[in-house]
Design a protein around this motif. Structure first.
Motif, short mmCIF file in Angstrom:
data_model
loop_
_atom_site.label_atom_id
_atom_site.label_comp_id
_atom_site.label_asym_id
_atom_site.label_seq_id
_atom_site.Cartn_x
_atom_site.Cartn_y
_atom_site.Cartn_z
N GLN A 93 -23.24 -3.20 -64.27
CA GLN A 93 -22.82 -3.59 -62.93
C GLN A 93 -22.59 -2.34 -62.07
O GLN A 93 -22.35 -1.25 -62.60
N PRO A 94 -22.63 -2.47 -60.75
CA PRO A 94 -22.41 -1.31 -59.88
C PRO A 94 -21.10 -0.57 -60.17
O PRO A 94 -21.05 0.66 -60.12
N GLY A 95 -20.05 -1.29 -60.52
CA GLY A 95 -18.78 -0.66 -60.82
C GLY A 95 -18.78 0.17 -62.08
O GLY A 95 -17.83 0.94 -62.33
N ASP A 96 -19.83 0.04 -62.90
CA ASP A 96 -19.96 0.83 -64.13
C ASP A 96 -20.57 2.21 -63.86
O ASP A 96 -20.59 3.06 -64.76
N VAL A 97 -21.11 2.43 -62.68
CA VAL A 97 -21.76 3.71 -62.37
C VAL A 97 -20.69 4.80 -62.28
O VAL A 97 -19.70 4.67 -61.56
N VAL A 98 -20.89 5.86 -63.05
CA VAL A 98 -19.92 6.95 -63.10
C VAL A 98 -20.45 8.25 -62.50
O VAL A 98 -19.68 9.17 -62.24
N ARG A 99 -21.76 8.34 -62.31
CA ARG A 99 -22.33 9.56 -61.74
C ARG A 99 -23.60 9.23 -60.97
O ARG A 99 -24.41 8.41 -61.40
N GLU A 144 -30.57 9.39 -58.83
CA GLU A 144 -30.42 9.04 -60.24
C GLU A 144 -29.03 8.45 -60.42
O GLU A 144 -28.08 8.90 -59.78
N LEU A 145 -28.92 7.45 -61.30
CA LEU A 145 -27.64 6.80 -61.56
C LEU A 145 -27.34 6.88 -63.05
O LEU A 145 -28.24 6.74 -63.88
N GLU A 146 -26.07 7.09 -63.38
CA GLU A 146 -25.60 7.06 -64.76
C GLU A 146 -24.42 6.11 -64.83
O GLU A 146 -23.59 6.07 -63.92
N ALA A 147 -24.33 5.37 -65.93
CA ALA A 147 -23.26 4.38 -66.05
C ALA A 147 -22.64 4.39 -67.44
O ALA A 147 -23.30 4.74 -68.43
N PHE A 148 -21.39 3.98 -67.48
CA PHE A 148 -20.65 3.77 -68.72
C PHE A 148 -20.10 2.35 -68.66
O PHE A 148 -19.34 2.02 -67.75
N VAL A 149 -20.50 1.53 -69.62
CA VAL A 149 -20.09 0.14 -69.59
C VAL A 149 -18.73 -0.04 -70.25
O VAL A 149 -17.82 -0.57 -69.62
#
Length: 129
Positions: free
Chosen positions: A68-74, A121-126
């Motif tokens: 989800q968008p809220g999981d994007v950390v960087r 570029e997008l990075e995420a942590f779920v």
């Protein structure tokens, strides 16, 4: 750990050997996303619109692997001219202002297609929801 790799069918993925999005456990990354749709650059000359579209493409890819968008950390944003920085930053804020991931904005000499003004570029942590 399961690793999921998905492509978008973009013009360079197969010939250059990369995925649009990869998820490994709780982490997910997108490849560089631009305003390329069906092999053509959209919003030529409009860095803000290109940014908004590139972010939508990246978020859609992340959604395919359960992010989800809220999981994007960087986020990383590459612009071809420092004069585009404010409009790119405002477009980023429109999407991520409430999320506030860490972000990098770099001016580069150019991108693959000369009509591209920005690449993201997008990075995420779920983790746990």
């Amino acid at each position: 750990m399961t690793v999921t790799r998905l492509g978008s069918g973009g013009p360079w993925e197969q010939s250059y050997g990369y995925s649009r999005v990869v998820r490994a456990g709780d982490l997910a990354w997108t490849a560089g996303c631009t305003a390329t749709v069906d092999g053509r650059v959209a919003h030529v000359g409009d860095a803000a619109a290109q940014t908004a579209l590139a972010l939508r493409i990246g978020l859609a890819a992340l959604a395919e692997v359960g992010v989800q968008p809220g999981d994007v950390v960087r986020t990383r944003m590459y612009v071809t001219d420092r004069l585009h920085a404010d409009e790119v930053g405002r477009a980023h804020n429109a999407v991520f202002g409430a999320v506030r991931p860490v972000a990098t904005l770099v001016v580069v000499a150019g991108l693959l297609d000369p009509e591209h003004l920005v690449e993201v570029e997008l990075e995420a942590f779920v983790g746990e929801r």
